[in-house]
Enzyme design. Structure first.
Site, PDB file in Angstrom:
ATOM      1  CB  CYS B 125      -2.017  -4.200  10.170  1.00  0.00           C
ATOM      2  SG  CYS B 125      -1.425  -5.794  10.344  1.00  0.00           S
ATOM      3  CE  LYS B 160      -3.527  -1.294   2.356  1.00  0.00           C
ATOM      4  NZ  LYS B 160      -2.120  -2.188   2.178  1.00  0.00           N
ATOM      5  CG  ASN B 187      -4.557  -3.637   5.652  1.00  0.00           C
ATOM      6  OD1 ASN B 187      -4.036  -5.039   5.200  1.00  0.00           O
ATOM      7  ND2 ASN B 187      -3.581  -2.981   6.052  1.00  0.00           N
ATOM      8  N   GLY B 238      -6.887  -4.657  -3.329  1.00  0.00           N
ATOM      9  CA  GLY B 238      -7.684  -5.695  -3.088  1.00  0.00           C
ATOM     10  C   GLY B 238      -8.187  -6.751  -4.107  1.00  0.00           C
ATOM     11  N   GLY B 260      -1.007  -6.642  -4.657  1.00  0.00           N
ATOM     12  CA  GLY B 260      -0.416  -7.500  -3.479  1.00  0.00           C
ATOM     13  C   GLY B 260      -0.292  -9.029  -3.673  1.00  0.00           C
TER      14      GLY B 260
HETATM   15  C1  LIG Z   1       1.620 -11.222   3.249  1.00  0.00           C
HETATM   16  C2  LIG Z   1       1.165  -9.631   3.106  1.00  0.00           C
HETATM   17  C3  LIG Z   1       1.800  -8.694   3.902  1.00  0.00           C
HETATM   18  C4  LIG Z   1       1.248  -7.499   3.843  1.00  0.00           C
HETATM   19  N1  LIG Z   1       1.643  -6.706   4.771  1.00  0.00           N
HETATM   20  C5  LIG Z   1       1.140  -5.376   4.800  1.00  0.00           C
HETATM   21  C6  LIG Z   1       1.695  -4.302   5.533  1.00  0.00           C
HETATM   22  O1  LIG Z   1       2.929  -4.423   6.105  1.00  0.00           O
HETATM   23  N2  LIG Z   1       1.106  -3.029   5.673  1.00  0.00           N
HETATM   24  C7  LIG Z   1      -0.004  -2.607   4.785  1.00  0.00           C
HETATM   25  O2  LIG Z   1      -0.638  -1.717   5.237  1.00  0.00           O
HETATM   26  N3  LIG Z   1      -0.913  -3.766   4.042  1.00  0.00           N
HETATM   27  C8  LIG Z   1       0.012  -5.040   4.430  1.00  0.00           C
HETATM   28  N4  LIG Z   1      -0.850  -6.092   3.464  1.00  0.00           N
HETATM   29  C9  LIG Z   1      -2.055  -5.734   2.852  1.00  0.00           C
HETATM   30  C10 LIG Z   1      -1.843  -5.511   1.466  1.00  0.00           C
HETATM   31  O3  LIG Z   1      -1.106  -4.393   1.102  1.00  0.00           O
HETATM   32  C11 LIG Z   1      -3.252  -5.426   0.525  1.00  0.00           C
HETATM   33  O4  LIG Z   1      -4.003  -4.050   1.439  1.00  0.00           O
HETATM   34  C12 LIG Z   1      -4.029  -6.338   0.696  1.00  0.00           C
HETATM   35  O5  LIG Z   1      -3.311  -7.713   0.741  1.00  0.00           O
HETATM   36  C13 LIG Z   1      -5.173  -6.495  -0.308  1.00  0.00           C
HETATM   37  O6  LIG Z   1      -4.749  -6.523  -1.593  1.00  0.00           O
HETATM   38  P1  LIG Z   1      -4.341  -7.932  -2.500  1.00  0.00           P
HETATM   39  O7  LIG Z   1      -5.677  -8.699  -2.478  1.00  0.00           O
HETATM   40  O8  LIG Z   1      -3.948  -7.349  -3.758  1.00  0.00           O
HETATM   41  O9  LIG Z   1      -3.160  -8.486  -1.841  1.00  0.00           O
HETATM   42  C14 LIG Z   1      -0.129  -7.294   3.505  1.00  0.00           C
HETATM   43  C15 LIG Z   1      -0.789  -8.348   2.735  1.00  0.00           C
HETATM   44  C16 LIG Z   1      -0.232  -9.539   2.458  1.00  0.00           C
HETATM   45  C17 LIG Z   1      -0.888 -10.561   1.644  1.00  0.00           C
END
Ligand SMILES: Cc1cc2nc3c(=O)[nH]c(=O)nc-3n(C[C@H](O)[C@H](O)[C@H](O)COP(=O)(O)O)c2cc1C
Ligand SMILES: Cc1cc2nc3c(=O)[nH]c(=O)nc-3n(C[C@H](O)[C@H](O)[C@H](O)COP(=O)(O)OP(=O)(O)OC[C@H]3O[C@@H](n4cnc5c(N)ncnc54)[C@H](O)[C@@H]3O)c2cc1C
Ligand code: FES
Lengths: 267, 299
Positions: B125, B160, B187, B238, B260
């Site tokens: 994160c 992760k 992430n 991602g 996500g």
């Molecule tokens: C609102 C939000 C909250 C997220 N919270 C977490 C989290 O608590 N733990 C984590 O490992 N990744 C978290 N992520 C990252 C996502 O799991 C993911 O790795 C990242 O958004 C990329 O994927 P995407 O483009 O499909 O969203 C978060 C992403 C978003 C947008």
């Protein structure tokens, strides 16, 4: 983006708005008018960004206004905005009330009257009959009395009996025949709404309820606002939810706070 | 058994499309809803050892190309979270608990305090002090956290990874050395947005992480590099928002994909991606394993 979306368009970016006027409604409620309209439908909300402090959800009390009840840091800051000051607005967000039939009933309490008044005014403009039942703690807290009187019959309840019927809003239900109305709209403090709902279950198929949960992202991804047991994302699938979906939900029983932990739905 | 079923990082899944950590993962009901919508597995919101309210708002900045977020790891603490995992389990698919801590001991004690089908260690994160990428950018920390958790749990452990580093492969190798069963990449990318009316950074935390379509090419590259270098499976995340993106991730070497930001469109994305994947495989008379890492074999 896919046209097969379950969520209304939520890709609203923050726009800069200036406060044109601030009206004191009650000792702790103010209405703020903006210099621009986000073209909302009644029941929708915006995320108000108080720069440097927080971003909070606010329903519309009119096409270009919000009505703020001071309860904490962000709402106090907002209520202290002077005309000329600007803030960021993201919206309109969420679904809206849907007008059905030609004889509607509004039931609300506290600042929940705000979106209902906006709805009632839109309904009146379409020649729909509007009846309102509104409840407050005391006569000093009564909100939008004049605006609602213009729309049709109005019944007021106060907890202390200082105005109208003595008792909670549900005390006013006795005077009404809910079967008469084509649709009922409900917004207010959760215990009050639950009280009304639990006394009018047989009408739950025609009661639209605007509910309140802890919103963070307001775009349907963070999970903060999700309602048990269906997992309804209130920020995008709500805030207006049909009462029959609420009867077996967490509504009236508990709600989650900013950390996601469950707490009381009072307050 | 559908053509999409198989093993991903030590779990047997109906399909390789999962809900990503922190997306609609705060409540058991929303995890279950993702399961009902067709997800092969769900990952929870990251949980830590004490309740956190998260950063003040705005917590997200919606952009045409994705989303910048700085939620700030809000969570009710792992002690209050088992109930949500158990409700999530009623969806009938594996529930992966995402956890975070400030050191190996904290990670290990959270993991041993929870029952889940697998753990995903949030070492990535980008916007929470003392946590996530602040640890996860050091290979030694990644290895020691992974090792500490592996020593305490019997279920698969996924790590992760953060893309906010010069060499993500180094981090992946550290996770592998620590005994990880899989790595998840990526992430969010460190990002920020500024309001030109006022000059204020928009996020309450000033800084956040970028997700969504904008980061997909970065994620594909990371997955490709990791898959080329590691022996353990790589799970891609991602910017995946349609089946085409999912196929691209799998061709880059991903064993599974996580969704996500695309959930902004609603839970229906799972069905769309899964149907699209099946139809693609059927059209070409291929199996999932034929696609996996195809790009590495095309030289
Ligand atoms: C609102 C939000 C909250 C997220 N919270 C977490 C989290 O608590 N733990 C984590 O490992 N990744 C978290 N992520 C990252 C996502 O799991 C993911 O790795 C990242 O958004 C990329 O994927 P995407 O483009 O499909 O969203 C978060 C992403 C978003 C947008
Ligand atoms: C869809 C919707 C429409 C709303 N419309 C109005 C309105 O028209 N007028 C009005 O005065 N208020 C409205 N609210 C409630 C308003 O958002 C909260 O009172 C406000 O966020 C409190 O912030 P604070 O910093 O002043 O108080 P705090 O001290 O932070 O909290 C006071 C109370 O407000 C709740 N709260 C705090 N932040 C949020 C948040 N981000 N989302 C939801 N609840 C929160 C807390 O749980 C607590 O019960 C609405 C809420 C929602 C969800
Ligand atoms: S507030 Fe984030 S999903 Fe509703």
């Amino acid at each position: 983006m896919s046209p097969k979306s379950e969520s209304p368009s939520t890709l609203a970016k923050s726009v800069d708005a200036t406060i044109l006027a601030v009206r004191q409604e009650t000792p702790n409620v103010k209405t703020l008018t903006f210099d621009l309209s986000l073209d909302p439908k009644a029941g929708q909300y915006l995320m108000a960004w108080i720069r440097g402090l927080d971003e909070i959800p606010m329903g519309f009390s009119g096409p270009r206004e919000i009505t703020v009840h001071e309860v904490g840091q962000a709402t106090k800051a907002l209520a202290n905005f002077e005309p000329g000051r600007s803030l960021g607005l993201r919206g309109p967000l969420g679904n809206s009330f849907i007008l059905r039939g030609d004889n509607i009933l509004l039931i609300g309490g506290g600042v929940g009257i705000a979106p209902l008044t906006f709805l009632g005014e839109a309904a009146k403009a379409q020649d729909i009959d509007v009846t309102s039942l509104i409840g407050f703690r005391s006569s000093a807290d009564v909100l939008f009395k004049q605006r609602l009187e213009k729309l049709g019959d109005l019944a007021i309840t106060t907890d202390d009996g200082s105005m109208g019927i003595h008792g909670f809003a549900s005390a006013g239900l006795k005077e009404l025949n809910l079967g008469e109305y084509s649709q009922i709209y409900l917004c207010g403090p959760e215990p009050m709404m639950w009280d009304i709902l639990s006394r009018s279950k047989e009408h739950s198929g025609k009661i639209q309820v605007s509910i309140n949960r802890y919103f963070k992202c307001a775009v349907g991804v963070c999970g903060s606002c999700c309602l048990d047991h269906e997992g309804i994302r209130v920020c995008v699938e709500g805030p207006v939810i049909m009462a029959d979906r609420l009867l077996n939900s967490e509504f009236g029983k508990y709600r989650r706070g900013p950390s996601g932990s469950r707490g009381s739905c009072r307050g | 058994m559908s053509s999409l079923a198989g093993e991903v990082g030590g779990l047997i899944l109906e399909n390789p499309v999962m809900l990503a950590a922190g997306i609609l993962g705060t409540t058991g009901a929303s995890l279950r809803r993702a399961a009902m919508a067709g997800a092969g597995a769900v990952v929870t919101k990251s949980v830590g050892s004490i309740p956190r309210d998260g950063h003040p708002g705005p917590t997200v900045v919606p952009l045409d190309i994705g989303l910048i977020n700085a939620m700030g790891l809000p969570n009710p603490s792992y002690r209050e979270f088992q109930e949500e995992i158990d409700i999530g389990k009623t969806g009938g698919i594996p529930v992966v608990a995402s956890i975070f801590g400030a050191d190996p001991d904290e990670f290990a004690s959270i993991a041993s305090g929870l029952t889940a089908d697998a753990f995903e260690l949030n070492l990535s994160c980008p916007h929470a002090e003392k946590y996530g990428a602040e640890l996860g950018r050091y290979p030694e920390a990644v290895q020691s956290v992974t090792k500490a958790v592996k020593a305490r749990v019997r279920v698969p452990v996924w790590v992760k990874l953060t893309p906010n580093t010069a060499d993500i492969v180094e981090l992946g190798l550290a996770a592998q050395d620590g005994g990880a069963d899989a790595v998840v990449a990526i992430n969010t990318l460190k990002a920020m947005a500024i309001d030109i009316e006022s000059g204020y950074p928009i996020l309450g935390n000033r800084f956040g992480g970028l997700s969504g379509p904008a980061i997909k090419p970065v994620a594909v590259r990371c997955v490709y590099d990791l898959s080329s270098a590691l022996d353990i499976p790589v799970i891609g995340a991602g910017g995946v928002s349609c089946f085409v993106d999912a196929i691209e991730m799998i061709m880059a070497g991903a064993s599974g994909v996580q969704i996500g930001t695309a959930l902004q469109r609603g839970y229906g994305v799972f069905g769309e991606i899964i149907e699209g994947l099946s139809a693609y495989l059927e059209r070409r008379s291929m199996r999932l394993s034929d696609l996996r890492g195809l790009a590495m074999r095309r030289t």
